[in-house]
Design a protein around this motif. Structure first.
Motif, mmCIF file in Angstrom:
data_model
loop_
_atom_site.group_PDB
_atom_site.id
_atom_site.type_symbol
_atom_site.label_atom_id
_atom_site.label_comp_id
_atom_site.label_asym_id
_atom_site.label_seq_id
_atom_site.Cartn_x
_atom_site.Cartn_y
_atom_site.Cartn_z
ATOM 1 N N GLY A 114 0.823 -1.201 0.000
ATOM 2 C CA GLY A 114 0.000 0.000 0.000
ATOM 3 C C GLY A 114 0.854 1.248 0.000
ATOM 4 N N GLY A 115 0.188 2.374 -0.155
ATOM 5 C CA GLY A 115 0.901 3.636 -0.145
ATOM 6 C C GLY A 115 0.076 4.756 -0.718
ATOM 7 N N LEU A 116 0.744 5.843 -1.027
ATOM 8 C CA LEU A 116 0.111 7.037 -1.587
ATOM 9 C C LEU A 116 0.418 7.102 -3.079
ATOM 10 N N VAL A 117 -0.625 7.297 -3.868
ATOM 11 C CA VAL A 117 -0.450 7.354 -5.311
ATOM 12 C C VAL A 117 -1.407 8.405 -5.877
ATOM 13 N N GLN A 118 -1.028 9.007 -6.970
ATOM 14 C CA GLN A 118 -1.905 9.985 -7.614
ATOM 15 C C GLN A 118 -2.987 9.278 -8.424
ATOM 16 N N ALA A 119 -4.085 9.961 -8.591
ATOM 17 C CA ALA A 119 -5.173 9.427 -9.402
ATOM 18 C C ALA A 119 -4.653 9.075 -10.793
ATOM 19 N N GLY A 120 -5.086 7.926 -11.276
ATOM 20 C CA GLY A 120 -4.612 7.420 -12.557
ATOM 21 C C GLY A 120 -3.409 6.505 -12.437
ATOM 22 N N GLY A 121 -2.824 6.449 -11.270
ATOM 23 C CA GLY A 121 -1.642 5.633 -11.049
ATOM 24 C C GLY A 121 -1.962 4.191 -10.739
ATOM 25 N N SER A 122 -0.903 3.447 -10.397
ATOM 26 C CA SER A 122 -1.029 2.016 -10.155
ATOM 27 C C SER A 122 -0.308 1.627 -8.865
ATOM 28 N N LEU A 123 -0.781 0.554 -8.287
ATOM 29 C CA LEU A 123 -0.119 -0.073 -7.148
ATOM 30 C C LEU A 123 -0.315 -1.577 -7.267
ATOM 31 N N ARG A 124 0.611 -2.322 -6.703
ATOM 32 C CA ARG A 124 0.431 -3.773 -6.607
ATOM 33 C C ARG A 124 0.515 -4.171 -5.142
ATOM 34 N N LEU A 125 -0.557 -4.751 -4.659
ATOM 35 C CA LEU A 125 -0.595 -5.264 -3.298
ATOM 36 C C LEU A 125 -0.197 -6.730 -3.292
ATOM 37 N N SER A 126 0.462 -7.116 -2.221
ATOM 38 C CA SER A 126 0.839 -8.515 -2.035
ATOM 39 C C SER A 126 0.295 -9.006 -0.703
ATOM 40 N N CYS A 127 -0.003 -10.278 -0.657
ATOM 41 C CA CYS A 127 -0.496 -10.891 0.583
ATOM 42 C C CYS A 127 0.124 -12.277 0.696
ATOM 43 N N GLU A 128 0.894 -12.463 1.731
ATOM 44 C CA GLU A 128 1.523 -13.755 1.965
ATOM 45 C C GLU A 128 0.828 -14.450 3.126
ATOM 46 N N ALA A 129 0.451 -15.688 2.917
ATOM 47 C CA ALA A 129 -0.170 -16.502 3.959
ATOM 48 C C ALA A 129 0.782 -17.619 4.323
ATOM 49 N N SER A 130 1.166 -17.670 5.579
ATOM 50 C CA SER A 130 2.107 -18.685 6.041
ATOM 51 C C SER A 130 1.468 -19.551 7.113
ATOM 52 N N GLY A 131 2.095 -20.687 7.374
ATOM 53 C CA GLY A 131 1.604 -21.569 8.414
ATOM 54 C C GLY A 131 0.479 -22.472 7.973
ATOM 55 N N THR A 132 0.291 -22.561 6.667
ATOM 56 C CA THR A 132 -0.770 -23.410 6.158
ATOM 57 C C THR A 132 -0.434 -23.821 4.732
ATOM 58 N N LEU A 133 -1.227 -24.733 4.196
ATOM 59 C CA LEU A 133 -1.029 -25.140 2.817
ATOM 60 C C LEU A 133 -1.776 -24.140 1.931
ATOM 61 N N PHE A 134 -1.033 -23.174 1.456
ATOM 62 C CA PHE A 134 -1.624 -22.032 0.762
ATOM 63 C C PHE A 134 -2.489 -22.454 -0.407
ATOM 64 N N SER A 135 -2.051 -23.469 -1.116
ATOM 65 C CA SER A 135 -2.752 -23.845 -2.344
ATOM 66 C C SER A 135 -4.164 -24.373 -2.088
ATOM 67 N N THR A 136 -4.475 -24.688 -0.852
ATOM 68 C CA THR A 136 -5.806 -25.216 -0.524
ATOM 69 C C THR A 136 -6.786 -24.124 -0.106
ATOM 70 N N TYR A 137 -6.327 -22.889 -0.068
ATOM 71 C CA TYR A 137 -7.154 -21.774 0.383
ATOM 72 C C TYR A 137 -7.649 -20.936 -0.786
ATOM 73 N N ASP A 138 -8.901 -20.530 -0.689
ATOM 74 C CA ASP A 138 -9.398 -19.463 -1.538
ATOM 75 C C ASP A 138 -8.928 -18.141 -0.918
ATOM 76 N N MET A 139 -8.583 -17.190 -1.767
ATOM 77 C CA MET A 139 -8.037 -15.924 -1.283
ATOM 78 C C MET A 139 -8.874 -14.762 -1.784
ATOM 79 N N GLY A 140 -8.950 -13.729 -0.965
ATOM 80 C CA GLY A 140 -9.733 -12.570 -1.373
ATOM 81 C C GLY A 140 -9.121 -11.269 -0.892
ATOM 82 N N TRP A 141 -9.369 -10.232 -1.659
ATOM 83 C CA TRP A 141 -9.017 -8.867 -1.260
ATOM 84 C C TRP A 141 -10.312 -8.120 -0.958
#
Length: 115
Positions: A9-36
């Motif tokens: 996350g962060g501050l961006v001007q209108a029209g700009g882009s950002l890429r969010l990341s989410c890391e899930a640990s302590g589990t078998l990630f591939s078995t989870y549905d993920m949502g933002w």
């Protein structure tokens, strides 16, 4: 113990882009549905985009054509590429990891879009 941690996350001007990341640990990630999800001040938390274990995606109407969700099971990470940001996209963005019986939230990452 499952941990879900957002970043990017962060501050961006209108029209700009950002890429969010989410890391899930302590589990078998591939078995989870993920949502933002996101929550703006004074508003309820709302779904932005989701991706199933099988990589099927779903988007809220207000982000279709602008945001893209993806996952990398080898890195236990789900991404949200956000393009064409507007001031209305300003919110805290949360990641959710959901299995059949349990779900876990991250702490959120702030996205602020300036005009």
């Amino acid at each position: 113990q499952v941990q879900v941690v957002e970043s990017g996350g962060g501050l961006v001007q209108a029209g700009g882009s950002l890429r969010l990341s989410c890391e899930a640990s302590g589990t078998l990630f591939s078995t989870y549905d993920m949502g933002w999800y996101r929550q703006a001040p004074g508003k309820q938390r709302e779904l932005v985009a989701s991706i199933t274990r099988g990589a099927n995606t779903n988007y809220a109407d207000f982000v279709k054509g602008r945001f893209t969700i993806s996952r990398d099971n080898a890195k236990n990470t789900v991404y949200l590429q956000m393009n064409g940001l507007t001031t209305e996209d300003t919110a805290v963005y949360y990641c959710k990891a959901q299995s059949r019986f349990q779900y876990y939230w991250g702490q959120g990452t702030q996205v602020t879009v300036s005009s």
